[in-house]
Scaffold this motif. Structure first.
Motif, PDB file in Angstrom:
ATOM      1  N   SER A 225       0.815  -1.214   0.000  1.00 21.04           N
ATOM      2  CA  SER A 225       0.000   0.000   0.000  1.00 21.04           C
ATOM      3  C   SER A 225       0.850   1.266   0.000  1.00 21.04           C
ATOM      4  CB  SER A 225      -0.930   0.005   1.212  1.00 21.04           C
ATOM      5  OG  SER A 225      -0.173   0.104   2.393  1.00 21.04           O
ATOM      6  N   ALA A 226       2.107   1.138   0.390  1.00 21.30           N
ATOM      7  CA  ALA A 226       2.976   2.313   0.481  1.00 21.30           C
ATOM      8  C   ALA A 226       3.926   2.422  -0.708  1.00 21.30           C
ATOM      9  CB  ALA A 226       3.780   2.265   1.776  1.00 21.30           C
ATOM     10  N   THR A 227       3.938   1.435  -1.580  1.00 19.60           N
ATOM     11  CA  THR A 227       4.858   1.455  -2.713  1.00 19.60           C
ATOM     12  C   THR A 227       4.127   1.852  -3.983  1.00 19.60           C
ATOM     13  OG1 THR A 227       6.553   0.217  -3.898  1.00 19.60           O
ATOM     14  CG2 THR A 227       4.574  -0.986  -3.300  1.00 19.60           C
ATOM     15  N   ARG A 228       4.863   2.232  -4.945  1.00 16.62           N
ATOM     16  CA  ARG A 228       4.295   2.564  -6.253  1.00 16.62           C
ATOM     17  C   ARG A 228       4.933   1.679  -7.325  1.00 16.62           C
ATOM     18  NH1 ARG A 228       0.412   3.734  -4.003  1.00 16.62           N
ATOM     19  NH2 ARG A 228       0.176   5.684  -2.920  1.00 16.62           N
ATOM     20  N   GLY A 229       5.188   0.436  -6.951  1.00 17.97           N
ATOM     21  CA  GLY A 229       5.782  -0.510  -7.886  1.00 17.97           C
ATOM     22  C   GLY A 229       4.752  -1.115  -8.819  1.00 17.97           C
ATOM     23  N   ARG A 230       5.171  -2.094  -9.586  1.00 24.84           N
ATOM     24  CA  ARG A 230       4.296  -2.755 -10.561  1.00 24.84           C
ATOM     25  C   ARG A 230       3.182  -3.545  -9.889  1.00 24.84           C
ATOM     26  NH1 ARG A 230       5.460  -1.866 -15.350  1.00 24.84           N
ATOM     27  NH2 ARG A 230       4.218  -3.543 -16.249  1.00 24.84           N
ATOM     28  N   LEU A 231       3.423  -4.043  -8.688  1.00 27.51           N
ATOM     29  CA  LEU A 231       2.447  -4.896  -8.016  1.00 27.51           C
ATOM     30  C   LEU A 231       1.344  -4.135  -7.292  1.00 27.51           C
ATOM     31  CD1 LEU A 231       4.842  -7.585  -6.527  1.00 27.51           C
ATOM     32  CD2 LEU A 231       3.349  -7.800  -8.517  1.00 27.51           C
ATOM     33  N   ARG A 232       1.504  -2.868  -7.062  1.00 31.33           N
ATOM     34  CA  ARG A 232       0.571  -2.094  -6.242  1.00 31.33           C
ATOM     35  C   ARG A 232      -0.877  -2.239  -6.697  1.00 31.33           C
ATOM     36  NH1 ARG A 232      -3.071  -0.824  -3.833  1.00 31.33           N
ATOM     37  NH2 ARG A 232      -3.523   1.125  -2.831  1.00 31.33           N
ATOM     38  N   GLY A 233      -1.109  -2.231  -7.967  1.00 32.37           N
ATOM     39  CA  GLY A 233      -2.478  -2.300  -8.470  1.00 32.37           C
ATOM     40  C   GLY A 233      -3.041  -3.708  -8.546  1.00 32.37           C
ATOM     41  N   ALA A 234      -2.279  -4.699  -8.103  1.00 32.81           N
ATOM     42  CA  ALA A 234      -2.732  -6.086  -8.187  1.00 32.81           C
ATOM     43  C   ALA A 234      -3.837  -6.390  -7.178  1.00 32.81           C
ATOM     44  CB  ALA A 234      -1.553  -7.037  -7.969  1.00 32.81           C
ATOM     45  N   ILE A 235      -3.849  -5.680  -6.054  1.00 32.14           N
ATOM     46  CA  ILE A 235      -4.806  -5.945  -4.982  1.00 32.14           C
ATOM     47  C   ILE A 235      -5.447  -4.624  -4.564  1.00 32.14           C
ATOM     48  CG2 ILE A 235      -5.064  -6.752  -2.596  1.00 32.14           C
ATOM     49  CD1 ILE A 235      -2.732  -8.604  -3.067  1.00 32.14           C
ATOM     50  N   ARG A 236      -6.752  -4.626  -4.444  1.00 28.53           N
ATOM     51  CA  ARG A 236      -7.456  -3.395  -4.078  1.00 28.53           C
ATOM     52  C   ARG A 236      -7.175  -2.990  -2.637  1.00 28.53           C
ATOM     53  NH1 ARG A 236     -13.831  -1.689  -4.545  1.00 28.53           N
ATOM     54  NH2 ARG A 236     -13.520   0.339  -3.584  1.00 28.53           N
ATOM     55  N   HIS A 237      -7.146  -3.938  -1.726  1.00 28.09           N
ATOM     56  CA  HIS A 237      -6.988  -3.645  -0.301  1.00 28.09           C
ATOM     57  C   HIS A 237      -5.765  -4.370   0.266  1.00 28.09           C
ATOM     58  CE1 HIS A 237     -11.057  -2.011  -0.441  1.00 28.09           C
ATOM     59  NE2 HIS A 237     -11.457  -3.139  -1.002  1.00 28.09           N
ATOM     60  N   PRO A 238      -4.560  -3.919  -0.057  1.00 25.30           N
ATOM     61  CA  PRO A 238      -3.385  -4.660   0.399  1.00 25.30           C
ATOM     62  C   PRO A 238      -3.236  -4.707   1.922  1.00 25.30           C
ATOM     63  CG  PRO A 238      -2.729  -2.606  -0.648  1.00 25.30           C
ATOM     64  CD  PRO A 238      -4.200  -2.766  -0.878  1.00 25.30           C
ATOM     65  N   GLN A 239      -3.556  -3.622   2.621  1.00 23.05           N
ATOM     66  CA  GLN A 239      -3.420  -3.635   4.080  1.00 23.05           C
ATOM     67  C   GLN A 239      -4.440  -4.574   4.714  1.00 23.05           C
ATOM     68  OE1 GLN A 239      -3.576   0.437   5.424  1.00 23.05           O
ATOM     69  NE2 GLN A 239      -1.379   0.721   5.121  1.00 23.05           N
ATOM     70  N   LEU A 240      -5.677  -4.510   4.274  1.00 20.65           N
ATOM     71  CA  LEU A 240      -6.700  -5.386   4.842  1.00 20.65           C
ATOM     72  C   LEU A 240      -6.446  -6.845   4.453  1.00 20.65           C
ATOM     73  CD1 LEU A 240      -9.782  -3.068   4.345  1.00 20.65           C
ATOM     74  CD2 LEU A 240      -8.804  -3.804   6.531  1.00 20.65           C
ATOM     75  N   THR A 241      -5.933  -7.065   3.250  1.00 22.17           N
ATOM     76  CA  THR A 241      -5.556  -8.425   2.862  1.00 22.17           C
ATOM     77  C   THR A 241      -4.426  -8.924   3.752  1.00 22.17           C
ATOM     78  OG1 THR A 241      -6.229  -7.972   0.583  1.00 22.17           O
ATOM     79  CG2 THR A 241      -4.793  -9.878   0.938  1.00 22.17           C
ATOM     80  N   ALA A 242      -3.478  -8.051   4.053  1.00 17.88           N
ATOM     81  CA  ALA A 242      -2.375  -8.418   4.950  1.00 17.88           C
ATOM     82  C   ALA A 242      -2.900  -8.779   6.333  1.00 17.88           C
ATOM     83  CB  ALA A 242      -1.370  -7.275   5.049  1.00 17.88           C
ATOM     84  N   ILE A 243      -3.864  -8.026   6.831  1.00 26.02           N
ATOM     85  CA  ILE A 243      -4.454  -8.325   8.142  1.00 26.02           C
ATOM     86  C   ILE A 243      -5.133  -9.691   8.105  1.00 26.02           C
ATOM     87  CG2 ILE A 243      -6.214  -7.642   9.833  1.00 26.02           C
ATOM     88  CD1 ILE A 243      -3.730  -5.840   9.872  1.00 26.02           C
TER      89      ILE A 243
END
Length: 181
Positions: free
Chosen positions: A84-102
């Motif tokens: 969620s804090a990066t702007r790499g190629r993978l950022r747009g792969a998941i809508r909710h990266p922080q909640l998915t991480a939780i």
């Protein structure tokens, strides 16, 4: 265990406040932000105190090898959270990266902790994260961000390993060694 349950409720209500009653939250302005911050922090404190004070009631016995699955999932959770804090190629792969991480974090901890307090804590936070995703998805349309540079994903991988080691150190400091030995 009452503090643990109250903490989970306060955490959930504080996080959902903006989504459930957006007009009230908007009218409150900065005071609303402060109220949410206090609610989240108070919920977190109550969860920690409640978890530490809870009587140990074993519900199931996780197999020893599950620790390896937990550690691999935790490495993934740290990576997802950082997305969620990066702007790499993978950022747009998941809508909710922080909640998915939780969600990954909670499931990983449910796999290695078979006591009632752990089931309440990690199961409660897993339920909150699922609910939060559903509520956000119903309230907002998502525009997938444009992919960034791959080198930012490589940097994220390096930061992930450093953060994972820091988390391991903190667990050890708290008396929980996360690696079998």
């Amino acid at each position: 265990m009452i503090y643990l349950i109250l903490g989970l409720i306060l955490w959930t209500v504080a996080h959902l406040f903006k989504r459930v009653v957006p007009d009230l939250r908007d009218r409150m302005g900065n005071a609303g932000k402060g109220l949410v911050a206090v609610g989240v922090l108070a919920g977190l404190v109550l969860m920690v105190v409640g978890y530490r004070q809870a009587e140990f009631i074993n519900v199931w016995f996780p197999p020893d090898w599950m620790v390896h699955v937990n550690n691999l999932m935790m490495l993934g959770a740290v990576f997802l959270y950082g997305m969620s804090a990066t702007r790499g190629r993978l950022r747009g792969a998941i809508r909710h990266p922080q909640l998915t991480a939780i969600k990954v974090w909670a499931v990983a901890h449910l796999l290695v902790n078979g006591d009632l307090a752990s089931l309440v804590l990690f199961g409660g936070l897993l339920s909150w994260a699922v609910l939060e995703v559903v509520v956000i998805n119903l309230a907002e349309e998502w525009q997938r961000p444009e992919p960034g540079e791959a080198k930012k994903d490589i940097l994220l991988a390096v930061i992930t390993v450093v953060m994972f080691l820091a988390i391991t150190f903190i667990h050890n400091w708290l008396g929980v060694w996360p690696f079998p030995g």
